[in-house]
Structures are given as structure tokens and as C-alpha cells.
Design a protein around this motif. Structure first.
Motif, mmCIF file in Angstrom:
data_model
loop_
_atom_site.group_PDB
_atom_site.id
_atom_site.type_symbol
_atom_site.label_atom_id
_atom_site.label_comp_id
_atom_site.label_asym_id
_atom_site.label_seq_id
_atom_site.Cartn_x
_atom_site.Cartn_y
_atom_site.Cartn_z
ATOM 1 N N ILE A 235 0.871 -1.184 0.000
ATOM 2 C CA ILE A 235 0.000 0.000 0.000
ATOM 3 C C ILE A 235 0.902 1.226 0.000
ATOM 4 O O ILE A 235 1.949 1.230 0.652
ATOM 5 C CB ILE A 235 -0.983 0.010 1.195
ATOM 6 C CG1 ILE A 235 -1.941 1.212 1.123
ATOM 7 C CG2 ILE A 235 -0.244 0.012 2.535
ATOM 8 C CD1 ILE A 235 -3.142 1.087 2.032
ATOM 9 N N THR A 239 1.789 11.633 3.340
ATOM 10 C CA THR A 239 1.023 12.567 4.150
ATOM 11 C C THR A 239 0.438 13.675 3.272
ATOM 12 O O THR A 239 -0.720 14.058 3.432
ATOM 13 C CB THR A 239 1.945 13.218 5.203
ATOM 14 O OG1 THR A 239 2.724 12.203 5.797
ATOM 15 C CG2 THR A 239 1.170 13.959 6.254
ATOM 16 N N ASP A 303 9.544 10.119 -5.393
ATOM 17 C CA ASP A 303 9.576 8.656 -5.537
ATOM 18 C C ASP A 303 9.785 8.319 -7.009
ATOM 19 O O ASP A 303 9.141 8.903 -7.888
ATOM 20 C CB ASP A 303 8.253 8.046 -5.051
ATOM 21 C CG ASP A 303 8.125 8.143 -3.547
ATOM 22 O OD1 ASP A 303 9.135 7.902 -2.859
ATOM 23 O OD2 ASP A 303 7.035 8.472 -3.057
HETATM 24 O O1 DLL Z 1 4.320 6.676 4.796
HETATM 25 C C1 DLL Z 1 1.963 6.994 4.386
HETATM 26 C C2 DLL Z 1 1.747 5.534 4.508
HETATM 27 C C3 DLL Z 1 1.412 4.982 5.726
HETATM 28 C C4 DLL Z 1 1.831 4.713 3.374
HETATM 29 C C5 DLL Z 1 1.180 3.618 5.814
HETATM 30 C C6 DLL Z 1 1.580 3.377 3.451
HETATM 31 C C7 DLL Z 1 1.253 2.829 4.673
HETATM 32 P P1 DLL Z 1 4.872 9.635 4.776
HETATM 33 O O2 DLL Z 1 5.364 9.364 6.142
HETATM 34 O O3 DLL Z 1 4.535 11.016 4.401
HETATM 35 O O4 DLL Z 1 3.548 8.813 4.492
HETATM 36 O O5 DLL Z 1 5.942 9.057 3.768
HETATM 37 C C8 DLL Z 1 5.693 9.046 2.378
HETATM 38 O O6 DLL Z 1 7.006 7.022 2.149
HETATM 39 O O7 DLL Z 1 6.864 9.342 -0.539
HETATM 40 C C9 DLL Z 1 7.488 7.016 -0.144
HETATM 41 O O8 DLL Z 1 8.821 7.448 -0.325
HETATM 42 C C10 DLL Z 1 7.410 6.167 1.101
HETATM 43 N N1 DLL Z 1 6.403 5.113 0.906
HETATM 44 C C11 DLL Z 1 5.119 5.104 1.290
HETATM 45 N N2 DLL Z 1 4.527 3.923 0.932
HETATM 46 C C12 DLL Z 1 5.478 3.194 0.289
HETATM 47 C C13 DLL Z 1 5.506 1.901 -0.318
HETATM 48 C C14 DLL Z 1 3.389 7.442 4.598
HETATM 49 N N3 DLL Z 1 4.446 1.108 -0.329
HETATM 50 C C15 DLL Z 1 6.841 8.363 1.658
HETATM 51 N N4 DLL Z 1 6.666 1.516 -0.882
HETATM 52 C C16 DLL Z 1 6.583 8.188 0.188
HETATM 53 C C17 DLL Z 1 7.762 2.308 -0.890
HETATM 54 C C18 DLL Z 1 6.669 3.963 0.262
HETATM 55 N N5 DLL Z 1 7.796 3.519 -0.322
#
Ligand code: DLL
Length: 433
Positions: A235, A239, A303
Motif C-alpha cells: 500500500i 502525508t 519517488d
Molecule cells: O508513509 C503513508 C503511509 C502509511 C503509506 C502507511 C503506506 C502505509 P509519509 O510518512 O509522508 O507517508 O511518507 C511518504 O514514504 O513518498 C514514499 O517514499 C514512502 N512510501 C510510502 N509507501 C510506500 C511503499 C506514509 N508502499 C513516503 N513503498 C513516500 C515504498 C513507500 N515507499
């Protein structure tokens, strides 16, 4: 049989998706022009008015937005509705500079929850399921997002948050959790802990996991699926665009469907900003077309990704993104070579190591150094120097053929690398100090 949360939307014909996008994009451009002076200024600088954007075809005319803009606007400069209409904020975990604050109206929360509900349903979730949400709750979007989606599907939601591994496993067994939501590194750690407790996959009722928030390889998926006895779904989200659920995997497990009725995705050349065609690798850019409070237009995610409009056997028609292949900003350049941490992870997992490692980059005499600290499993741990040397040699060779670089490999004792309950911190780059 494939299940959908909103079948009419998820399997809509392309013409319908485009019609939604055209209508919502034009409305959204007008909304930000009228309510966010910062956007209006950026558009004016390009000589644009809302009339210049009549359809998705015109999207490329709009200026990009980056984290830099959001920091400039901290905390309320991007707000597009009166503050009294907002019901929540979330924030990024950024360690440098000001955090990015995302705000939500109730409509924005509903839309986000729907996206997560689609992901849970695609992973086989129904109102019969018990969903253990082990993403962090709080400013981070992981806990709140999956929690909201789980409610919408009607699952019994266990808002356990991250950490306290023994309690996680106890609840999983006692409450008969069928779906686990957490970061892939925490899922791997939970699997490892269960193994140590002598639990086999058939002793825990889990059937699926929804893992994201950080990069993870196909090899890591295989290993999590085996240790937990589940199907592991990816998934994606950030943010800035709500949180998790911007895109999610279906039963095909080869790419994530982007919720195109809410987000328009583009791939651009990170250097020139030029929009690239399907199948070409570049930076992923999102436009949120029906969020009210924080409606980002052409947001550069950093990304690196590829999009595909190939038909998917699951029946969903929304475009798919591949697993992010790295970030334009976490890509390490070591002695002139581009290195993605995920490539290193692939080598380690291929040679049977767990995904517990640390990459340490330094500089000695103006030359970059790369050290990979790799944790051995209990079975690998041995007194035999010859065996350890041989293991090190094979890792050095594997890394050389993957990266074209010679790395120093240090094998360390089981459990000696700090575990993370959220996103793992894999890279220590001492060159910046
Ligand atoms: O990580 C949101 C999230 C929460 C996604 C739970 C999935 C599950 P941020 O902390 O703002 O939000 O980080 C966003 O994390 O630009 C990617 O670089 C990385 N990222 C998020 N999902 C993936 C994934 C959450 N499935 C940043 N695979 C994004 C690889 C991911 N990288």
C-alpha cells in the motif's frame, strides 16, 4: 472471486475516469486560485488563469509543488478552506526543517477512508475480518488511515498501534486477527519474534497483511508471506496526499492501482520536468482533484516509479504504479555510482539473510566508503572464522555484481541491529556531517 469496495468506481471504463478527472481538475484549479494566494502567485508567474485548464490535457501547464513550497507555507499557508471547516491535521515525520502539516475537512477524511477501504477489500477484507492496525497512531498517517478504512469495510478494528511485540502477538492469537497492517520491516520482525516463540504460521489466524510506508523488495514479500503464512499486499501513500491508500495492491500483486478518481498521477523527468510516457521510469507527481482543505496540484513526490495502463486480471481499471524504486533524494551516489538501498536488500535476502541491515556511507581521503552491516540469523551464527569469512566473501561478490561497487561487509550477531516499530532507518550517511 475479486471483491471491490466501490465496484462502479474501481472498474469504471477509461472514458468515465477521464470525465471525472476533467470535471474535478478544472473545479480544483479554480478552488486553489480563489482560496490559496500562494498558488495564485505561482500560476500568475506562469501567466496562467483557471481558464487555461479545461481538462487533464492541460495539466502539464501548471507549476510543480515540492516539499520546499509546503515548508514555506508552514503551518497554514496552503489552507484552501476556512480553518473552522477542518477537523484534523497530520504531519510528516521529517527530521530536517519544518514539518509538513496536512489538514483535512470531514469530506477529505471520508475520501481517504474510502481509499483505505478499497485497499482492505482488495486484500480480501470483509465485515467478518479482524484488522490489527499496528501502524503508528498520532501525527503519522498510517494508523489513522487504515483505521478509517477498516471501519468503512465494517471490520473489527484493533487500534493497537506499533510496538509492544509480545502484546501484538498475544492479541493476534486471542482476538483472532485476520489482517495485519504495519510497515513491512515491522511485519518481518513480528514474524521473526513468532518463530522464536515457537509459533508456526498455522497457529495464527492471519490471512493477509497490508504493508507500506517504506520500500520493500519482492524477496522481502516472499519471506514475510512464508513466515506469517499470509498474502502480503503493498500500500502506498504520503502525508501530503492524505496518507496511505493513494494506491494499493490487488490479488495480482504486481503493482498498485492508483485511485484515479481522486488523484491524477504523472511521471516526469526529475531533471527537466518533462512528462514521460507509460513504461518510462521517472519521478511520480500527484494532483489531488477532490480534496478540499489541502488540495495539492502537481506535487513532486521524489519517488521513482513507472506507470502502467495494461489491463489487470483483477478487473480494476485504474492505472498501476510499480513498487517505488527509490527516491530522487535517498538514492545514494557512492564513488559516482547510483545505489538504491533496495538493491542491497535484494542481495542480502537472496543469500538468506533477514532484512535487518544497515548501510553506512563515509568518506576517507576524499573517497567514498560503503559498509553494509548485516545481521546473521541464529542458525548462521557460528564460531568458525572460516565460515564467516566465506559468508562475507559471497556477500561482497553479490553486492559487487548488483551495484558495480566493492563494499565492506560486516556480519553482526543476531538481534544486534536496533529494530524499528515504524519505518526502518537503513542508511547512515556520515559524509554529510
Ligand atoms: O508513509 C503513508 C503511509 C502509511 C503509506 C502507511 C503506506 C502505509 P509519509 O510518512 O509522508 O507517508 O511518507 C511518504 O514514504 O513518498 C514514499 O517514499 C514512502 N512510501 C510510502 N509507501 C510506500 C511503499 C506514509 N508502499 C513516503 N513503498 C513516500 C515504498 C513507500 N515507499
Amino acid at each position: 472471486m475479486e471483491r471491490y469496495y466501490q465496484p462502479d468506481i474501481e472498474t469504471a471504463p477509461r472514458e468515465q475516469i477521464t470525465a471525472w478527472q476533467n470535471e474535478r481538475l478544472t473545479r480544483q484549479v479554480r478552488h486553489v486560485w480563489e482560496h490559496v494566494p500562494y498558488y495564485r502567485r505561482l500560476m500568475e508567474e506562469k501567466g496562467l488563469t483557471p481558464d487555461d485548464v479545461q481538462s487533464v490535457e492541460d495539466l502539464h501547464k501548471l507549476p510543480f509543488i515540492s516539499k520546499h513550497d509546503l515548508r514555506e507555507c508552514y503551518p497554514y499557508g496552503m489552507l484552501a478552506v476556512p480553518l473552522k471547516d477542518c477537523v484534523r491535521i497530520h504531519s510528516t515525520s521529517g527530521t530536517t526543517g519544518k514539518r509538513v502539516i496536512a489538514y483535512y475537512t470531514q469530506h477529505d477524511i471520508d475520501l481517504w477512508d474510502d481509499c483505505c477501504a478499497r485497499a482492505i477489500t482488495a486484500a480480501g477484507g470483509t465485515d467478518e475480518d479482524v484488522v490489527q492496525v499496528a501502524y503508528g497512531y498520532g501525527l503519522f498517517t498510517g494508523g489513522a488511515g487504515l483505521n478509517g478504512g477498516s471501519h468503512k469495510v465494517g471490520c473489527l478494528t484493533v487500534p493497537i498501534s506499533s510496538g509492544n511485540t509480545e502484546r501484538q502477538i498475544m492479541f493476534m492469537q486471542d482476538l483472532k486477527a485476520t489482517i495485519l497492517c504495519c510497515t513491512p520491516s515491522y511485519a518481518a520482525y513480528l514474524g521473526e519474534s513468532m518463530k522464536e516463540m515457537g509459533l508456526t504460521p498455522d497457529q495464527i489466524p492471519l490471512k493477509a497483511g497490508i504493508f507500506g510506508a517504506e520500500a520493500w523488495s519482492e524477496e522481502m514479500r516472499q519471506s514475510i508471506q512464508e513466515t506469517l503464512g499470509i498474502k502480503a499486499y503493498d500500500i502506498y501513500g504520503l502525508t501530503e496526499t492524505s496518507g496511505p491508500g493513494v494506491a494499493f495492491e490487488c490479488s495480482a500483486q504486481n503493482g498498485m492501482h492508483i485511485n484515479e478518481d481522486h488523484f491524477i498521477a504523472e511521471i516526469i523527468d526529475p531533471d527537466t520536468g518533462e512528462v514521460l510516457p507509460d513504461g518510462q521510469e521517472g519521478e511520480l507527481v500527484f494532483t489531488a482533484i477532490d480534496k478540499e482543505a489541502f488540495p495539492l496540484l502537481r506535487y513532486r513526490t521524489r519517488d521513482i516509479c513507472v506507470l502502467s495502463h495494461e489491463p489487470c486480471p483483477c478487473g480494476r481499471t485504474h492505472v498501476k504504479m510499480c513498487k517505488p524504486r527509490g527516491r530522487t533524494d535517498d538514492m545514494l551516489i557512492i564513488r559516482g555510482v547510483n545505489v538504491f538501498p533496495s538493491q542491497i536488500e535484494t542481495v542480502l535476502l537472496n543469500q538468506g539473510y533477514p532484512a535487518n541491515y544497515q548501510i553506512i556511507v563515509g568518506r576517507v581521503n576524499n573517497t567514498d566508503t560503503l559498509e553494509v552491516q548485516v545481521e546473521m540469523t541464529a542458525e548462521m551464527f557460528t564460531d568458525s572464522m572460516a565460515e564467516i569469512t566465506d559468508r562475507q566473501r559471497r556477500l561482497v561478490e553479490g553486492l559487487r555484481s548488483m551495484l558495480g561497487l566493492t563494499a565492506k561487509v560486516s556480519l553482526v550477531a543476531p538481534k544486534s541491529i536496533a529494530r524499528s516499530e515504524g519505518k526502518a532507518k537503513r542508511v547512515i550517511d556520515n559524509r554529510k556531517l
